[in-house]
Design a protein around this motif. Structure first.
Motif, PDB file in Angstrom:
ATOM      1  N   LEU A 144      18.350 -17.932   5.348  1.00  0.00           N
ATOM      2  CA  LEU A 144      18.146 -18.940   6.164  1.00  0.00           C
ATOM      3  C   LEU A 144      17.277 -18.672   7.357  1.00  0.00           C
ATOM      4  O   LEU A 144      16.684 -17.492   7.485  1.00  0.00           O
ATOM      5  CB  LEU A 144      19.411 -19.262   7.011  1.00  0.00           C
ATOM      6  CG  LEU A 144      20.980 -19.579   6.444  1.00  0.00           C
ATOM      7  CD1 LEU A 144      22.088 -19.632   7.239  1.00  0.00           C
ATOM      8  CD2 LEU A 144      20.687 -20.823   5.489  1.00  0.00           C
ATOM      9  N   THR A 145      16.630 -19.638   7.830  1.00  0.00           N
ATOM     10  CA  THR A 145      15.505 -19.488   8.946  1.00  0.00           C
ATOM     11  C   THR A 145      16.062 -19.281  10.084  1.00  0.00           C
ATOM     12  O   THR A 145      17.242 -19.996  10.539  1.00  0.00           O
ATOM     13  CB  THR A 145      14.722 -20.879   8.891  1.00  0.00           C
ATOM     14  OG1 THR A 145      14.093 -21.269   7.541  1.00  0.00           O
ATOM     15  CG2 THR A 145      13.739 -21.082   9.996  1.00  0.00           C
TER      16      THR A 145
ATOM     17  N   ARG B  35      17.027 -24.245   6.575  1.00  0.00           N
ATOM     18  CA  ARG B  35      16.088 -23.333   5.791  1.00  0.00           C
ATOM     19  C   ARG B  35      14.808 -24.155   6.187  1.00  0.00           C
ATOM     20  O   ARG B  35      14.857 -25.461   5.848  1.00  0.00           O
ATOM     21  CB  ARG B  35      15.978 -23.109   4.501  1.00  0.00           C
ATOM     22  CG  ARG B  35      16.616 -21.673   4.008  1.00  0.00           C
ATOM     23  CD  ARG B  35      16.656 -21.579   2.547  1.00  0.00           C
ATOM     24  NE  ARG B  35      15.587 -21.737   1.766  1.00  0.00           N
ATOM     25  CZ  ARG B  35      14.700 -20.885   1.673  1.00  0.00           C
ATOM     26  NH1 ARG B  35      14.948 -19.486   1.932  1.00  0.00           N
ATOM     27  NH2 ARG B  35      13.681 -21.076   0.704  1.00  0.00           N
TER      28      ARG B  35
END
Lengths: 219, 219
Positions: free
Chosen positions: B155-156, B215
């Protein structure tokens, strides 16, 4: 579907050309009939199944209307097409931005929940109360509307609205383009989607370029 | 690094336990010394390299401070630790939510850009002007902080701030956990990150559950 698109810039032009190529019947609403197809942004001639008309005519003939004009143009545009919007899904792709990549301060005011910033979509709904507004197609760039497939998979297209039938139309049209459509809830959630757009814009123009986009992951 | 964590709930507890397990020296600030390690949420005993202390002591001994309390507790908490924050990175993981999954209306007011909603992070910066505030660790759930790896990849973790050195600390600590860290710009962009958190929360509690996350894709 018969789709009327108001705003023939990069977003409206890209969406309409792709839907027409997929078999939908698209009418681009343009401001001056004399401009003809040249008013529609994008490469090459208009695809079969698409045409141009004045905005009111484009909306009158449509089953679903996409609003993709600059924010400043919205009130005048809506005034011109309002009589033909009754009961129709109105897919709001606008973003209420002013200089400095900021949300239009005119959207901040007092309501029953106190002082807060409402969404452009809610403002639009209040201007055309008989349309069935859905916020969608606002959280990514037109390049991604042309091709939403990234190495990790399709980008997500969030949508928010209060009318289930209108949301189903938004969902289907997003899926047609190749997006992964995700229901973000009622129209009041458009506020989050407009801030997500602002995040995309600030990242893209802050140095990352336009070949970026959001995916909602599940596991 | 020596990390002081203020707020030992799900977010603070998860972040601190993971950093300690990775070799950082973590001190959890807790309200009542008598509670001891039981005040820190999470499974099992505290990992080696972590301990509890009163908030001011936790901050005094830290090189970087993470703020992970409920929004309503922030003013009182900051008042208690302000003297020890001078010059330190303050990583703001809070979200300014009130009932109904809405942004605290107290954050909406007038400034030189007109009436608008500012971010919690900017409000925090104004309360402790000598800390170097970075917004980070606010846009996803604690489960994702425990394990940010999804089938499509990590994930971002977006972060926003005005101090490059403090942002570098935020970036490194996010990367340590396995996130893909992305610089979202100056502290004013915290507003977008707090709305992104609200989107995550409304999706998670609106039926999708907590095993979702964002993301940012590139191509």
């Amino acid at each position: 579907m018969r789709i009327g698109i108001i705003g023939a810039g990069s977003v409206g032009g890209t969406l309409g050309r792709r839907w027409a190529a997929l078999g939908h019947q698209v009418t681009f609403g343009i401001r001056h009939a004399s401009e003809g197809a040249s008013a529609v942004k994008g490469d090459g001639p208009l695809p079969a199944g698409s045409s141009v008309a004045l905005p009111l005519e484009a909306v009158t003939n449509a089953e679903v209307v996409v609003l993709a004009t600059p924010w400043a143009a919205v009130p005048a545009v809506l005034e011109g097409i309002a009589p033909a919007l009754d009961g129709k899904p109105l897919l709001d792709a606008t973003n209420p931005l002013v200089a400095g990549f900021a949300i239009d301060p005119a959207l901040t005011g007092d309501d029953e929940r106190g002082r807060r910033t409402i969404s452009a979509a809610e403002r639009i709904q209040s201007l055309v109360p008989r349309a069935r507004v859905v916020k969608v197609f606002n959280t990514t760039g037109f390049d991604n509307m042309r091709d939403p497939i990234y190495p990790a998979g399709p980008l997500t297209m969030f949508y928010a609205g209060d009318d289930p039938a209108a949301k189903a139309v938004a969902r289907a049209l997003a899926a047609d383009l190749g997006f992964d459509p995700v229901d973000a809830g009622p129209l009041s959630r458009a506020r989050e989607l407009e801030h997500l757009a602002l995040l995309w814009i600030s990242l893209a123009f802050g140095g990352m370029g336009r070949d970026i986009g959001f995916r909602l992951e599940r596991r």
